[in-house]
Design a protein around this motif. Structure first.
Motif, short mmCIF file in Angstrom:
data_model
loop_
_atom_site.label_atom_id
_atom_site.label_comp_id
_atom_site.label_asym_id
_atom_site.label_seq_id
_atom_site.Cartn_x
_atom_site.Cartn_y
_atom_site.Cartn_z
N MET A 1 8.74 -37.63 11.35
CA MET A 1 7.30 -37.69 11.62
C MET A 1 6.40 -37.34 13.33
O MET A 1 5.67 -36.90 13.41
CB MET A 1 6.92 -39.63 12.30
N PHE A 2 7.83 -37.03 14.66
CA PHE A 2 7.78 -36.15 15.56
C PHE A 2 7.53 -34.95 15.20
O PHE A 2 6.59 -34.34 15.70
CB PHE A 2 8.27 -36.61 16.33
N MET A 3 8.19 -34.38 14.46
CA MET A 3 8.41 -32.51 14.58
C MET A 3 7.31 -32.48 13.14
O MET A 3 6.81 -31.16 13.62
CB MET A 3 9.98 -32.55 13.75
N LEU A 4 6.73 -33.04 12.50
CA LEU A 4 5.83 -32.75 11.19
C LEU A 4 4.41 -32.23 11.67
O LEU A 4 4.21 -30.54 11.37
CB LEU A 4 5.66 -33.47 9.71
N PRO A 5 3.88 -32.28 12.54
CA PRO A 5 2.47 -31.93 13.01
C PRO A 5 3.48 -31.42 13.83
O PRO A 5 2.17 -30.35 13.73
CB PRO A 5 2.04 -33.26 13.96
N ILE A 6 4.23 -30.74 15.00
CA ILE A 6 4.23 -29.55 15.62
C ILE A 6 4.56 -28.57 14.73
O ILE A 6 4.07 -27.63 14.80
CB ILE A 6 5.97 -30.08 16.42
N MET A 7 4.84 -29.09 13.60
CA MET A 7 5.48 -27.69 12.29
C MET A 7 4.25 -27.33 12.02
O MET A 7 3.85 -26.35 11.90
CB MET A 7 6.77 -27.99 11.03
N PHE A 8 2.87 -28.24 11.27
CA PHE A 8 2.02 -27.32 10.67
C PHE A 8 1.45 -27.16 11.68
O PHE A 8 0.38 -26.75 11.65
CB PHE A 8 1.50 -28.59 10.19
N ARG A 9 1.16 -27.47 13.09
CA ARG A 9 0.22 -26.89 14.03
C ARG A 9 1.11 -25.66 14.62
O ARG A 9 0.12 -24.33 14.41
CB ARG A 9 0.15 -27.80 15.35
N ASP A 10 2.04 -25.09 14.43
CA ASP A 10 2.90 -24.15 15.44
C ASP A 10 3.54 -22.80 14.05
O ASP A 10 2.55 -22.19 14.26
CB ASP A 10 3.65 -24.37 15.77
N ALA A 11 4.11 -23.48 12.99
CA ALA A 11 4.26 -22.27 12.19
C ALA A 11 3.24 -21.81 10.65
O ALA A 11 2.81 -21.33 9.73
CB ALA A 11 5.77 -22.66 11.67
N TYR A 12 2.34 -23.46 10.74
CA TYR A 12 1.28 -23.22 9.39
C TYR A 12 -0.19 -22.79 10.17
O TYR A 12 -1.40 -22.21 9.59
CB TYR A 12 1.23 -24.53 8.68
N GLY A 13 -0.68 -23.43 11.75
CA GLY A 13 -1.48 -22.81 12.01
C GLY A 13 -2.71 -24.36 11.45
O GLY A 13 -3.64 -23.83 11.76
N LEU A 14 -2.31 -25.20 11.10
CA LEU A 14 -3.65 -25.97 10.64
C LEU A 14 -3.83 -26.94 11.72
O LEU A 14 -3.05 -27.32 13.22
CB LEU A 14 -2.75 -27.15 9.51
#
Length: 461
Positions: A272-285
């Motif tokens: 839960m902590f990592m997914l928002p970071i991943m979608f922001r940094d790696a996917y640009g959402l």
């Protein structure tokens, strides 16, 4: 204090418990979104503004254990009234805060009151719903998982369209649940008993230095953690009624269940902590798109919790825990494989891991309820809640550090996708291995000793 008091309106009590849990969990997750805005308002460095979450988690974790212990002696109505009034007071204080020190104080006051909520919400099904315990624990756990998913969405909406201070005002609305809780909770009398306040202080010192060391990255604090741990062990052995009875941890089943739950929740909170970071940094959402991508997972957790709770009552808590660990490990393996693909594909895969959240919580809590003596249910479940909060702080700190220093281009997973998502693939693979370890150690401790706590089909609430 009499056990299994008759509840006049079980459905009303369950709805009230779910409502207060929903608002409590959302309060924690909403402020995650507001941290950058608070930093901007008061011109704070990241290390300074992090205390908004660090201070809250630290007090919340200690409080959850303390309320669990107090629940062995004091009526739930008394504790829940005290907790909600204090929480609401802290929320109103935060809304009118004029500086950062007042904001921090407001969060601490919130935590002092709010820590009562998970402690009593997880104990209430054990005391008031003995024949439908699994079902009710499943519903409560599903609400907790769902609130964790929609909290950031609600926080982003409120902070974006109004101001982050209105998050405090929104949290204060939790007080509306108090009349319904008091109406539906049976009247009880306090039970006499000795509470080891010195032991409580030593435990608070151990937990606070541990959490501070984890979240702030100051390893020297662990020296104090070890010192407090040693004093706690000495205290447990030197008096007849310590704050946490030492014999709790002599039970291999209790230890195995606590460890398994801890490992499962470490990975779930880490995800839960990592997914928002991943979608922001790696996917640009953006924030809203991240919330929408994560929403199906949160919804699946809410739906699975109700089904899983019924499975606990019919198939047995151990069966459901094995099922939860299998789903969780499978979900992490699939995430390790598909991270880097379309966000919609990843969103679908997240559902498999997310739906196991309420199953882990409900089955673990039900197993512990069968292991613990009635007179020690409160403190035993308090340790369970404490470990959950420690796991959240631990996973966030470790994953944050890993994302800062670890930048691989190729995942360890042979079927993984190369590129800037490789680090996330490797972390999900590590989660799958941790779940496998938890499964094996639980299996070893329960092998040839397993009991399926199947109850007769209860009447509907």
């Amino acid at each position: 204090m009499k056990e299994n008091q008759q509840v006049q309106n079980p459905k009303g009590l369950l709805i009230s418990l779910c409502a207060v849990m929903m608002m409590s969990v959302m309060n924690g997750t909403m402020f995650n979104i507001a941290v950058p805005d608070i930093a901007t308002s008061y011109r704070l460095m990241p290390s300074e503004v992090s205390w908004v979450m660090t201070g809250y988690i630290m007090v919340y974790a200690i409080g959850a254990l303390t309320y669990g212990k107090l629940a062995d002696y004091y009526p739930y109505r008394t504790l829940i009234t005290f907790g909600l009034v204090i929480f609401c007071s802290g929320s109103l204080f935060g809304f009118f805060a004029q500086n950062y020190a007042m904001v921090l104080l407001a969060r601490v006051i919130q935590a002092v009151g709010g820590a009562m909520i998970p402690a009593l919400v997880f104990l209430a099904p054990i005391r008031y719903f003995p024949n439908e315990r699994g079902k009710v624990l499943g519903i409560v756990s599903s609400v907790m998982a769902f609130a964790s998913g929609i909290g950031p969405i609600a926080g982003g909406f409120i902070a974006g369209f109004l101001d982050w201070r209105y998050l405090f005002l929104t949290s204060a609305l939790i007080i509306i649940t108090l009349p319904f809780l008091r109406k539906n909770l049976p009247k009880e009398e306090a039970r006499k008993g000795y509470i080891d306040y010195i032991g409580a202080v030593l435990i608070a010192g151990m937990i606070s230095t541990l959490l501070l060391g984890i979240t702030l990255g100051h390893s020297w604090l662990f020296i104090f953690t070890g010192t407090f741990f040693g004093l706690n062990v000495w205290r447990m052995k030197s008096i007849e009624e310590p704050f946490i009875p030492a014999h709790l941890f002599k039970s291999s089943r209790y230890r195995a269940t606590i460890i398994t739950s801890f490992l499962g929740v470490v990975c779930l909170f880490g995800m839960m902590f990592m997914l928002p970071i991943m979608f922001r940094d790696a996917y640009g959402l953006n924030t809203m798109m991240i919330g929408l991508v994560l929403f199906p997972g949160a919804l699946s957790a809410a739906l699975m919790g109700q089904k899983g709770g019924k499975l606990v009552d019919t198939k047995g808590n151990i069966f459901v825990l094995y099922l939860a660990l299998t789903l969780l490990g499978t979900g992490f393996l699939l995430l390790s494989t598909f991270v880097g693909a379309s966000p919609y594909v990843v969103s679908a895969v997240i559902i498999i891991a997310y739906m196991s959240f309420p199953l882990v919580q409900a089955s673990s809590a039900d197993i512990l309820a069968n292991i613990l003596h009635k007179s020690e249910t409160g403190v035993g479940m308090g340790v369970f809640n404490l470990m959950n909060f420690v796991s959240g702080a631990l996973s966030g700190a470790l994953i944050g550090k890993a994302l800062d220093v670890y930048k691989p281009n190729h995942p360890f997973n042979w079927f993984g996708i190369n590129g800037n998502t490789a680090v996330y693939s490797n972390i999900f693979l590590a989660f799958a291995l941790i779940i496998a370890i938890g499964y094996l150690q639980f299996r070893l401790n329960f092998y040839k000793k397993e009991e399926t706590y199947t109850r007769k089909k209860p009447a509907s609430l």
